[in-house]
Design a protein around this motif. Structure first.
Motif, PDB file in Angstrom:
ATOM      1  N   SER A   4       0.879  -1.098   0.075  1.00 32.24           N
ATOM      2  CA  SER A   4       0.172  -0.059  -0.031  1.00 32.24           C
ATOM      3  C   SER A   4       0.851   1.178  -0.004  1.00 32.24           C
ATOM      4  CB  SER A   4      -0.903   0.056   1.129  1.00 32.24           C
ATOM      5  OG  SER A   4      -1.878   0.924   1.165  1.00 32.24           O
ATOM      6  N   LYS A   8       0.413   4.033  -3.032  1.00 33.25           N
ATOM      7  CA  LYS A   8       0.160   5.323  -2.670  1.00 33.25           C
ATOM      8  C   LYS A   8       1.120   6.147  -3.259  1.00 33.25           C
ATOM      9  CE  LYS A   8      -2.657   4.607   1.376  1.00 33.25           C
ATOM     10  NZ  LYS A   8      -2.875   4.677   2.907  1.00 33.25           N
ATOM     11  N   GLN A  12       0.544   9.214  -6.148  1.00 33.42           N
ATOM     12  CA  GLN A  12       0.964  10.298  -5.824  1.00 33.42           C
ATOM     13  C   GLN A  12       1.654  11.130  -6.578  1.00 33.42           C
ATOM     14  OE1 GLN A  12       1.822  10.420  -1.794  1.00 33.42           O
ATOM     15  NE2 GLN A  12      -0.066  10.766  -0.927  1.00 33.42           N
TER      16      GLN A  12
END
Length: 88
Positions: A4, A8, A12
């Motif tokens: 995760s 992420k 981003q």
């Protein structure tokens, strides 16, 4: 190991790259995706498959025409840019 945080961070970085692009590039990336989603919601998967088949049948002719237009426009823009530099 949890993927995760890596996911992420990648998400981003992609989002910040997308926001850094011009409006034209954003539209080039977003319009086909939104169009495909709308066609799926409005027509359904079978309609989308039939539309894809129609594109595949016409792709040979459209590809040649699009390629010729791209070459002519590219050459024309080169000539215009050269003339603009020479007139200064």
């Amino acid at each position: 190991m949890d993927p995760s945080p890596r996911f992420k961070k990648t998400l981003q970085s992609i989002w910040s790259w997308y926001l850094a692009q011009s409006i034209f590039v954003r539209a080039l990336l977003l319009v086909p995706i939104v169009g495909g989603l709308l066609m799926t919601f409005l027509i359904g998967n079978m309609g989308l498959a039939l539309m894809g088949t129609a594109y595949a049948i016409n792709a040979f002719l459209v590809g040649w025409i699009g390629g010729a237009i791209a070459v002519v426009l590219g050459r024309a823009l080169q000539i215009i840019a050269r003339e603009g530099r020479q007139s200064r």
